[in-house]
Design an enzyme around this catalytic site. Sequence first.
Site, short mmCIF file in Angstrom:
data_model
loop_
_atom_site.label_atom_id
_atom_site.label_comp_id
_atom_site.label_asym_id
_atom_site.label_seq_id
_atom_site.Cartn_x
_atom_site.Cartn_y
_atom_site.Cartn_z
N ASN A 94 32.08 44.60 43.47
CA ASN A 94 31.23 44.56 44.90
C ASN A 94 30.96 42.78 44.75
O ASN A 94 30.79 42.15 43.73
CB ASN A 94 30.17 45.00 45.05
N ASP A 96 28.66 41.89 47.22
CA ASP A 96 27.45 42.01 47.70
C ASP A 96 26.29 41.56 46.49
O ASP A 96 26.63 41.42 45.41
CB ASP A 96 26.95 43.11 48.44
N HIS A 111 35.42 40.24 41.48
CA HIS A 111 36.05 39.90 42.74
C HIS A 111 35.37 38.87 43.36
O HIS A 111 35.41 38.69 44.51
CB HIS A 111 36.18 41.07 43.44
N CYS A 138 32.36 20.50 52.88
CA CYS A 138 31.76 20.73 51.63
C CYS A 138 30.59 19.91 51.48
O CYS A 138 30.67 18.64 51.40
CB CYS A 138 32.96 20.48 50.63
N SER A 179 37.16 53.83 43.74
CA SER A 179 38.11 54.98 44.22
C SER A 179 39.53 54.77 43.23
O SER A 179 40.28 55.58 43.09
CB SER A 179 38.81 54.61 45.40
N ASN A 203 30.89 59.84 40.74
CA ASN A 203 31.49 59.34 42.24
C ASN A 203 31.25 60.43 43.00
O ASN A 203 31.15 61.70 42.79
CB ASN A 203 33.23 59.10 42.03
C1 BV8 Z 1 45.62 40.98 40.21
C2 BV8 Z 1 37.93 41.28 47.53
C3 BV8 Z 1 47.12 39.56 38.92
C4 BV8 Z 1 36.51 41.16 47.94
C5 BV8 Z 1 39.40 42.66 46.55
C6 BV8 Z 1 50.96 47.90 41.87
C7 BV8 Z 1 50.39 48.51 40.84
C8 BV8 Z 1 49.19 48.07 40.25
C9 BV8 Z 1 48.37 46.88 40.60
C10 BV8 Z 1 49.25 46.27 41.88
C11 BV8 Z 1 50.27 46.79 42.39
N1 BV8 Z 1 50.50 46.05 43.49
C12 BV8 Z 1 49.77 45.05 43.26
C13 BV8 Z 1 48.73 45.06 42.48
C14 BV8 Z 1 47.75 44.28 42.01
C15 BV8 Z 1 46.67 44.32 43.09
C16 BV8 Z 1 46.18 45.68 43.37
O1 BV8 Z 1 45.57 46.52 42.41
N2 BV8 Z 1 46.60 46.46 44.38
C17 BV8 Z 1 46.31 47.83 44.78
C18 BV8 Z 1 45.84 48.06 46.07
C19 BV8 Z 1 47.46 48.62 44.16
N3 BV8 Z 1 45.36 43.93 42.53
C20 BV8 Z 1 45.20 42.44 42.38
O2 BV8 Z 1 45.88 42.02 43.25
C21 BV8 Z 1 44.18 41.86 41.68
N4 BV8 Z 1 44.73 40.72 41.12
O3 BV8 Z 1 46.27 41.92 39.91
O4 BV8 Z 1 46.05 39.66 39.75
C22 BV8 Z 1 47.21 38.01 38.42
C23 BV8 Z 1 47.68 37.89 37.23
C24 BV8 Z 1 47.78 36.64 36.70
C25 BV8 Z 1 47.60 35.40 37.59
C26 BV8 Z 1 47.27 35.86 39.19
C27 BV8 Z 1 47.17 36.96 39.55
C28 BV8 Z 1 42.88 41.52 42.62
C29 BV8 Z 1 42.32 42.67 43.39
C30 BV8 Z 1 41.02 42.10 43.85
C31 BV8 Z 1 41.17 42.10 45.24
N5 BV8 Z 1 40.01 41.97 46.18
N6 BV8 Z 1 38.46 42.63 47.58
C32 BV8 Z 1 36.05 41.95 49.25
O5 BV8 Z 1 36.87 41.59 50.24
O6 BV8 Z 1 35.29 42.89 48.91
S1 BV8 Z 1 39.83 44.48 46.46
C33 BV8 Z 1 38.72 45.56 47.07
O7 BV8 Z 1 38.78 46.80 46.65
C34 BV8 Z 1 37.07 45.35 46.76
O8 BV8 Z 1 37.01 44.28 45.90
C35 BV8 Z 1 36.61 46.57 46.46
O9 BV8 Z 1 35.48 46.50 45.40
C36 BV8 Z 1 37.93 46.87 45.52
C37 BV8 Z 1 37.84 48.40 45.08
O10 BV8 Z 1 37.49 49.28 45.99
P1 BV8 Z 1 36.26 50.06 45.59
O11 BV8 Z 1 35.20 49.45 45.47
O12 BV8 Z 1 36.87 51.18 44.77
O13 BV8 Z 1 35.98 50.79 47.16
P2 BV8 Z 1 36.75 52.08 47.78
O14 BV8 Z 1 36.54 52.04 49.19
O15 BV8 Z 1 38.18 52.09 47.50
O16 BV8 Z 1 36.20 53.47 46.97
C38 BV8 Z 1 34.91 53.80 47.22
C39 BV8 Z 1 34.57 54.88 46.35
O17 BV8 Z 1 33.19 55.09 46.43
C40 BV8 Z 1 35.29 55.99 46.92
O18 BV8 Z 1 36.00 56.58 45.66
C41 BV8 Z 1 34.33 56.84 47.36
O19 BV8 Z 1 34.55 58.42 47.19
C42 BV8 Z 1 33.13 56.55 46.47
N7 BV8 Z 1 31.63 56.69 47.34
C43 BV8 Z 1 31.65 56.76 48.72
N8 BV8 Z 1 30.06 57.00 48.95
C44 BV8 Z 1 29.49 57.16 47.72
C45 BV8 Z 1 30.56 56.98 46.92
N9 BV8 Z 1 30.14 57.14 45.44
C46 BV8 Z 1 29.07 57.77 44.97
N10 BV8 Z 1 27.87 57.64 45.97
C47 BV8 Z 1 28.30 57.39 47.25
N11 BV8 Z 1 27.25 57.33 48.27
#
Ligand code: BV8
Length: 230
Positions: A94, A96, A111, A138, A179, A203
């Site tokens: 997160n 925040d 992140h 800046c 997720s 979760n």
């Molecule tokens: C990297 C920025 C390499 C901040 C974000 C194919 C396979 C594997 C990997 C990849 C692929 N293709 C591309 C990739 C890499 C990619 C990736 O993983 N893509 C995914 C989509 C497949 N990853 C990257 O690019 C990362 N970097 O790999 O770099 C590298 C190596 C060397 C040199 C250079 C580079 C970078 C990833 C970061 C991207 N930035 N956000 C912002 O804007 O916030 S990602 C974004 O998703 C947020 O950061 C967020 O935190 C993150 C994950 O999401 P979640 O936090 O899980 O949130 P979500 O909504 O998905 O889920 C919420 C969950 O809470 C749900 O399960 C729900 O049921 C639950 N919930 C809801 N309410 C509640 C609850 N649980 C409890 N109580 C509740 N009340």
Amino acid sequence: MKKIVILTGAGVSKESGLDTFRDANGIWAKYSMEEVCTPEGFKRNPQKLHEFYNKLRNDLPNVQPNAAHIALAELEKAIEQKKIDAELIIITQNIDDLHERAGSKKLYHMHGELYKLWCRGCDAKIKWQHDCFIDTPCPHCGQQKLRPDIVWFGEMPYDMDKIQSALLSCDLFVSIGTSGVVYPAAGFVQMASSGHAKTVELNLEPSAGTTCFNESKLGPATQLVPQFVE
Ligand code: BV8
């Protein structure tokens, strides 16, 4: 000494009133991930991306840490006061500041953080709580080359070396409110399991990696986390 590593995602801040990303009415249902969460998107339309993060940043003062954030901060305090013989690290996806406002200190924002900017002119990292625009100078070098200090898709998350060694040496790995879709965070459970850790998922619904955990408890974080910490 029990080494505990906790990973949090957007679900831990949901009950404070912040949107998650992939739930039905989440952020990615309103904005394009490519446009506001990639370096290419920033290059194409930096103003649109600044407006996206200005809005998220302006929402923060209106929300408060919830019982899940507070329970984690109280766990850290009990450990600090030697009431519990353990070590605790929180890795949050997160951006925040709710963990900090609840009192957590040993925290990695893998992140990045909404309340930080990064100057691509002088490389300075700047604490920032206001709006930022393409022509915002800046405060260090005066150049108009500021970007949010956020890790976008395709960019390397922060503190990965420290995170990796914590995961490989921990006794307990707990994933809360994520997720399990975004890597490398989604792979942390496997990393922890390859060491000797017990792995637990707290979760609202099963994550994409739920079968990798020794235990999975389903429900809202404000119920599960205080129970778990007790
Ligand atoms: C990297 C920025 C390499 C901040 C974000 C194919 C396979 C594997 C990997 C990849 C692929 N293709 C591309 C990739 C890499 C990619 C990736 O993983 N893509 C995914 C989509 C497949 N990853 C990257 O690019 C990362 N970097 O790999 O770099 C590298 C190596 C060397 C040199 C250079 C580079 C970078 C990833 C970061 C991207 N930035 N956000 C912002 O804007 O916030 S990602 C974004 O998703 C947020 O950061 C967020 O935190 C993150 C994950 O999401 P979640 O936090 O899980 O949130 P979500 O909504 O998905 O889920 C919420 C969950 O809470 C749900 O399960 C729900 O049921 C639950 N919930 C809801 N309410 C509640 C609850 N649980 C409890 N109580 C509740 N009340």
